[in-house]
Design a protein around this motif. Structure first.
Motif, PDB file in Angstrom:
ATOM      1  N   UNK A 258       0.891  -1.177   0.071  1.00 40.61           N
ATOM      2  CA  UNK A 258       0.013  -0.231  -0.062  1.00 40.61           C
ATOM      3  C   UNK A 258       0.883   0.979  -0.128  1.00 40.61           C
ATOM      4  N   UNK A 259       0.486   2.281  -0.691  1.00 40.74           N
ATOM      5  CA  UNK A 259       1.119   3.629  -0.695  1.00 40.74           C
ATOM      6  C   UNK A 259       1.390   4.261   0.848  1.00 40.74           C
ATOM      7  N   UNK A 260       2.425   5.027   0.936  1.00 43.41           N
ATOM      8  CA  UNK A 260       2.495   5.445   2.255  1.00 43.41           C
ATOM      9  C   UNK A 260       1.650   6.453   2.724  1.00 43.41           C
ATOM     10  N   UNK A 261       1.370   7.425   1.952  1.00 44.84           N
ATOM     11  CA  UNK A 261       0.685   8.487   2.435  1.00 44.84           C
ATOM     12  C   UNK A 261      -0.061   9.207   1.126  1.00 44.84           C
ATOM     13  N   UNK A 262      -0.950   9.977   1.580  1.00 42.50           N
ATOM     14  CA  UNK A 262      -1.622  10.877   0.632  1.00 42.50           C
ATOM     15  C   UNK A 262      -3.021  10.130   0.030  1.00 42.50           C
ATOM     16  N   UNK A 263      -3.704  10.755  -1.003  1.00 39.58           N
ATOM     17  CA  UNK A 263      -5.001  10.216  -1.454  1.00 39.58           C
ATOM     18  C   UNK A 263      -5.091   8.850  -1.843  1.00 39.58           C
ATOM     19  N   UNK A 268      -6.657   3.120  -2.246  1.00 37.91           N
ATOM     20  CA  UNK A 268      -6.332   1.669  -1.892  1.00 37.91           C
ATOM     21  C   UNK A 268      -6.934   1.243  -0.788  1.00 37.91           C
ATOM     22  N   UNK A 269      -7.136   1.659   0.382  1.00 37.29           N
ATOM     23  CA  UNK A 269      -7.597   1.007   1.470  1.00 37.29           C
ATOM     24  C   UNK A 269      -8.913   0.754   1.231  1.00 37.29           C
ATOM     25  N   UNK A 270      -9.850   1.879   0.916  1.00 35.80           N
ATOM     26  CA  UNK A 270     -11.242   1.563   0.536  1.00 35.80           C
ATOM     27  C   UNK A 270     -11.341   0.365  -0.518  1.00 35.80           C
ATOM     28  N   UNK A 271     -10.805   0.762  -1.252  1.00 40.56           N
ATOM     29  CA  UNK A 271     -11.035  -0.479  -2.592  1.00 40.56           C
ATOM     30  C   UNK A 271     -10.613  -1.932  -1.975  1.00 40.56           C
ATOM     31  N   UNK A 272      -9.370  -2.091  -1.081  1.00 42.47           N
ATOM     32  CA  UNK A 272      -8.875  -3.091  -0.486  1.00 42.47           C
ATOM     33  C   UNK A 272     -10.163  -3.772   0.333  1.00 42.47           C
ATOM     34  N   UNK A 273     -11.089  -2.810   1.119  1.00 45.16           N
ATOM     35  CA  UNK A 273     -12.225  -3.307   2.168  1.00 45.16           C
ATOM     36  C   UNK A 273     -13.288  -3.965   1.230  1.00 45.16           C
ATOM     37  N   UNK A 274     -13.583  -3.155   0.103  1.00 44.66           N
ATOM     38  CA  UNK A 274     -14.578  -3.570  -0.786  1.00 44.66           C
ATOM     39  C   UNK A 274     -14.418  -4.826  -1.551  1.00 44.66           C
TER      40      UNK A 274
END
Length: 416
Positions: A258-263, A268-274
Motif C-alpha cells: 500500500x502507498x505510504x501517505x496521500x490520497x 487503495x484502502x477503501x478498495x481493498x475493503x470492498x
C-alpha cells in the motif's frame, strides 16, 4: 375555555387494530351508516408477499363496492407513504393514533364480470377483444379486413406441428448430445456477457474502459473511508496473521504494497475493503442481512452487495439471498475490474481464483470475456522468489483482445 386533549400512540399494532380509510371512485357517500363493510385477508399467511393482502367490501341496498391493497386497482400511495388516523375519546379527552390503510372502492355492477371466468376469458388478448367488437359493431369494410387477416394467419396447431417436425429433423441429423453441448456453450457465453461490468471498448485510455465510478460511486467510496482506514492501520504482524488464518491473498497483497501517505493510500484502502467483501461473498451460498457487520461494512455497501450480486429465492415462507454460479462469475468480473484500477491496469489471476474458490479455467474465461491480455513468465525465466513472476497475470491493453471461442471437444485417451 376550550378543553385540551393529549395524544396517545398505540405503538405496534396488529392488522385487526389498524384503521381503514376508504375512498369511493364514483362519488361521495351521504349515508355511510347504511353500508355494511367487510374485510377479507389472504389465507396464505406463510407467503411474505401475500400475507398482507386485504380486500374491503361494502354493500348497500342498491350497489356493492370492492377495494383491495394489491393489484392494478390498488392505491400506490400505500407503498410510498405511511398514514395515521387520530381517534378522540371524548370521556378521557385522549386521542389515540392508529396506523391506517387506504382503499379505493369501486362499484361492482351485477353481470359485468363473472365470478368464475372461463379459460377463454383469461387468455383473451387485447387484439381478440377488438376483433369481437368489430364482429358485433364494425362496419362492412372493417369486417372484410378482419376476415382477410384471419385467412392469412397460420393456425396455431399447424405451426406447432411444423416446429415439432423441424426440431425432430435437426435432432435426428445432429444428435441430441451435440445440440446439448451447443446450448451449454451458448448459455455460458451469454451468462458471462450479461454479468460483466459496463465496458467502453472505444475508450482512448485503459482506465476509461471499465470506469471506476461504475464499480464504486463517489458516495460509496466516501462511505468506505472509516472501514478502509481501519484496514490500512493493521500492522505487519496482523497482516501476516490474517494471511495465515485463511484470509484473502489479494487483500493481503495490496495491504503489504500500500502507498505510504496521500490520497492514493486512502483510495487503495477503501478498495481493498470492498474487494474483501466481494471475495467473502463469493465463498457463501446464502447471504443474510447481517453480512459484513462484524467487519464494519457500511449499510450502503451492504445493500449494494445484496442488490447487485445475489438472487432472491423463496424457501419455506422466507425470502433468501443466494449467490448462484452466474453471480459468482459476476463477482469474479467486478473483482478483476477493481484490481485493474488498484494496480496500474494489471491483476493477479492466480491469487484471485484461489480467493474466489473457482477453477483457474473459469477465471481465464472471465478475463478473456473482458478482453484482457493474459501473460505468464516462462518456467526457465521466472523468479520463484517473486510470486508475480510465477502467477498468471491479466493486463488491460488497448485495443482489447478478441478471443475466438474454442468449441472442439477433446478426445478421450484409450486405455491399453
Amino acid at each position: 375555555m376550550a378543553a385540551s386533549c393529549s395524544l396517545v400512540c398505540c405503538g405496534e399494532e396488529r392488522d385487526s387494530d389498524k384503521a381503514v380509510i376508504v375512498r369511493f371512485s364514483n362519488g361521495n357517500v351521504k349515508h355511510a351508516d347504511q353500508l355494511d363493510f367487510t374485510m377479507y385477508k389472504n389465507a396464505d399467511e406463510s407467503n411474505p408477499r401475500k400475507k398482507s393482502r386485504r380486500i374491503m367490501a361494502a354493500e348497500s341496498d342498491r350497489l356493492a363496492y370492492v377495494g383491495n391493497n394489491f393489484g392494478a386497482g390498488s392505491l400506490k400511495c400505500n407503498n410510498l407513504c405511511k398514514y395515521y388516523v387520530g381517534v378522540l375519546n371524548r370521556q378521557t379527552m385522549q386521542m389515540e393514533v392508529h396506523v391506517a390503510q387506504l382503499f379505493n372502492m369501486q362499484p361492482v355492477i351485477p353481470g359485468e364480470a363473472t365470478e368464475t371466468p372461463t379459460a377463454q376469458d383469461t387468455t383473451q388478448t387485447y387484439r381478440d377483444k377488438v376483433d369481437s367488437l368489430i364482429e358485433a359493431f364494425g362496419t362492412n369494410k372493417q369486417k372484410r379486413a378482419l376476415n382477410t387477416r384471419r385467412l392469412n394467419q397460420v393456425g396455431s396447431d399447424t405451426l406447432h406441428q411444423a416446429v415439432a417436425k423441424a426440431a425432430n429433423t435437426v435432432i435426428h441429423q445432429k444428435g441430441l448430445e451435440a445440440l446439448q453441448q451447443e446450448v451449454a456453450e451458448t448459455e455460458a457465453q451469454d451468462d458471462l456477457a450479461l454479468h460483466l461490468p459496463p465496458c467502453n471498448a472505444g475508450a482512448d485510455k485503459p482506465e476509461n474502459v471499465y470506469l471506476f465510478d461504475d464499480l464504486l460511486s463517489p458516495m460509496e467510496l466516501g462511505a468506505l473511508e472509516q472501514a478502509g482506514s481501519k484496514l490500512a492501520a493493521l500492522t505487519f504482524e496482523e497482516i501476516h496473521k490474517m494471511r495465515d488464518d485463511g484470509g484473502s491473498l489479494c487483500v493481503v497483497k495490496y495491504l503489504e504494497n500500500m502507498p505510504t501517505v496521500g490520497e492514493a493510500r486512502d483510495k487503495v484502502s477503501c478498495c481493498a475493503f470492498y474487494l474483501w467483501m466481494l471475495l467473502k461473498m463469493a465463498r457463501q451460498k446464502n447471504v443474510t442481512r447481517k453480512f459484513g457487520q462484524e467487519e464494519g461494512c457500511p449499510r450502503i455497501i451492504q445493500s449494494k452487495l445484496l442488490r447487485t450480486f445475489t438472487v432472491e429465492t423463496f424457501n419455506n415462507g422466507r425470502v433468501q439471498n443466494m449467490v448462484s454460479s452466474s453471480m459468482r462469475a459476476k463477482l469474479a468480473a467486478y473483482s478483476l475490474a477493481l484490481m485493474l484500477h488498484m494496480s496500474h491496469m494489471t491483476g493477479d489471476l492466480t491469487l484471485l481464483h484461489r480467493d474466489l474458490g473457482i477453477t483457474e479455467a473459469r477465471m481465464n474465461e472471465v478475463a478473456k470475456s473482458m478482453g484482457l491480455t493474459l501473460s505468464k513468465m516462462p518456467r526457465g525465466k521466472a523468479d520463484k522468489s517473486d510470486p508475480r513472476d510465477t502467477n498468471r497475470q491479466a493486463s488491460l491493453v488497448l485495443p482489447l483482445v478478441k478471443y475466438e471461442q474454442f468449441t472442439e471437444r477433446r478426445k478421450r485417451k484409450k486405455m491399453h
